[in-house]
Structures are given as structure tokens and as C-alpha cells.
Design an enzyme around this catalytic site. Structure first.
Site, PDB file in Angstrom:
ATOM      1  N   CYS A 187     -10.438  -1.826  -2.587  1.00 29.86           N
ATOM      2  CA  CYS A 187     -10.262  -0.571  -2.066  1.00 29.86           C
ATOM      3  C   CYS A 187      -8.973   0.166  -2.511  1.00 29.86           C
ATOM      4  CB  CYS A 187     -10.099  -0.747  -0.533  1.00 29.86           C
ATOM      5  SG  CYS A 187      -8.292  -1.450   0.128  1.00 29.86           S
ATOM      6  N   CYS A 221       1.734  -5.501  -4.466  1.00 30.99           N
ATOM      7  CA  CYS A 221       1.315  -6.776  -4.085  1.00 30.99           C
ATOM      8  C   CYS A 221       2.017  -8.166  -3.987  1.00 30.99           C
ATOM      9  CB  CYS A 221      -0.135  -7.395  -4.913  1.00 30.99           C
ATOM     10  SG  CYS A 221      -1.235  -6.258  -4.955  1.00 30.99           S
ATOM     11  N   CYS A 247      -8.176  -6.264   0.324  1.00 36.74           N
ATOM     12  CA  CYS A 247      -8.629  -4.955   0.777  1.00 36.74           C
ATOM     13  C   CYS A 247      -7.271  -4.812   1.545  1.00 36.74           C
ATOM     14  CB  CYS A 247     -10.068  -4.912   1.457  1.00 36.74           C
ATOM     15  SG  CYS A 247     -10.657  -3.147   1.377  1.00 36.74           S
TER      16      CYS A 247
END
Length: 164
Positions: A88, A96, A12
Site C-alpha cells: 500500500c 520502516c 501494509c
């Protein structure tokens, strides 16, 4: 019997509420089969106290949680991840890090309970509702026969769970 312990990372933005609750829930329900971690793309300075109160209400230990940067899980020596779940929408849209182990990924987005404004009683209810959604998704994942499914089938199943 499958003795593999699967490493799971819940991601998140701030790693202070949803990802923390998911980590605790999976570590409690999946003990022996799963090891859960959580991290944030822009971690906060502390864990939201309502997240800890919610875990406590679920009879899950609340010690040892901290907001962590997701880079901790991309470094040499980090646990090799089998699954990474974004919880989220903001973190799901970010680039990422490259995770060790080439984990399967899915988006299990839920609304941010920490963004809710209201009385403490109302906040507690919103956190509880969020935990129930996460718990249900985790239970669905735990019910998957991982040892007998191929990687494509597992990927499809974990993605489908995010819409339930």
C-alpha cells in the site's frame, strides 16, 4: 538445486486485507521455497472477512491469520528476511523499522479493497481483483531464477514486478 527458503514480509498499514492475501498466496504457491509473513505499520484489530473469503475462494487455508505490528519482525529472534514488499502507498511512505537480514525491498502497491464501499457482492469482486493482481506479481517473482541472479538483478526485477 537451491534448498534455500526465502523469508518474505508483506507490509501494509492495517495488515487486514492486501498484506494478508499476499501472505496466503505466496505461502500457497511458493511452498518449500518461500515462507511469507505479513504485518502493518498501524495494525487493525482483525483480518477483513472479505480477505479470508477471497483466500478461501483460491483454495488457500484461512486459519491463523491476525493483524500484526511490523515491529514483531524487527525484534531479536524474528525471522531473517530476504524480501520486504509494501503493498500500500501509505506504508511505502513511512519510515520502516530496520529489518534483520538486510532484505531487498520493493513497492507492489495496489488499491485498498477494504476502502471500497458497495454491496457485499461488489466488495467481493474488488477483493478478488486485488488478489488476482497480487497473485500475478507473486507468480512473476516465483518465476525468477533467484539462485542464478546477483542481488542487483534481483532487486531490479522485484521492483519492476511492482509496476505490472
Amino acid at each position: 538445486m537451491n534448498d534455500k527458503v526465502y523469508n518474505v514480509l508483506f507490509v501494509c498499514t492495517h495488515n487486514s486485507a492486501r498484506s494478508i492475501m499476499a501472505e496466503g498466496i505466496l505461502n500457497s504457491l511458493g511452498r518449500g521455497q518461500f515462507k511469507a509473513f505479513s504485518a502493518g505499520s498501524h495494525p487493525g484489530t482483525s483480518v477483513n472477512p472479505f480477505a479470508l473469503k477471497t483466500l478461501s475462494a483460491l483454495h488457500i487455508p484461512t486459519d491463523g491469520y491476525r493483524s500484526k505490528d511490523w515491529d514483531e519482525f524487527a525484534r531479536p529472534g524474528a525471522p531473517e528476511l530476504d524480501f520486504v514488499f509494501t503493498v500500500c502507498d501509505k506504508a511505502a511512505g513511512e519510515v520502516c523499522p530496520v529489518w534483520p537480514g538486510q532484505p531487498m525491498t520493493a513497492h507492489w502497491g495496489v488499491a485498498d479493497p477494504a476502502a471500497f464501499e458497495g454491496t457485499d457482492e461488489q466488495k467481493a469482486k474488488v477483493f478478488w481483483d486485488t488478489a488476482v493482481v497480487l497473485k500475478r506479481r507473486i507468480e512473476l517473482m516465483l518465476a525468477l531464477p533467484l539462485a542464478s541472479l546477483d542481488k542487483m538483478a534481483i532487486q531490479r526485477e522485484i521492483r519492476d514486478i511492482g509496476s505490472r
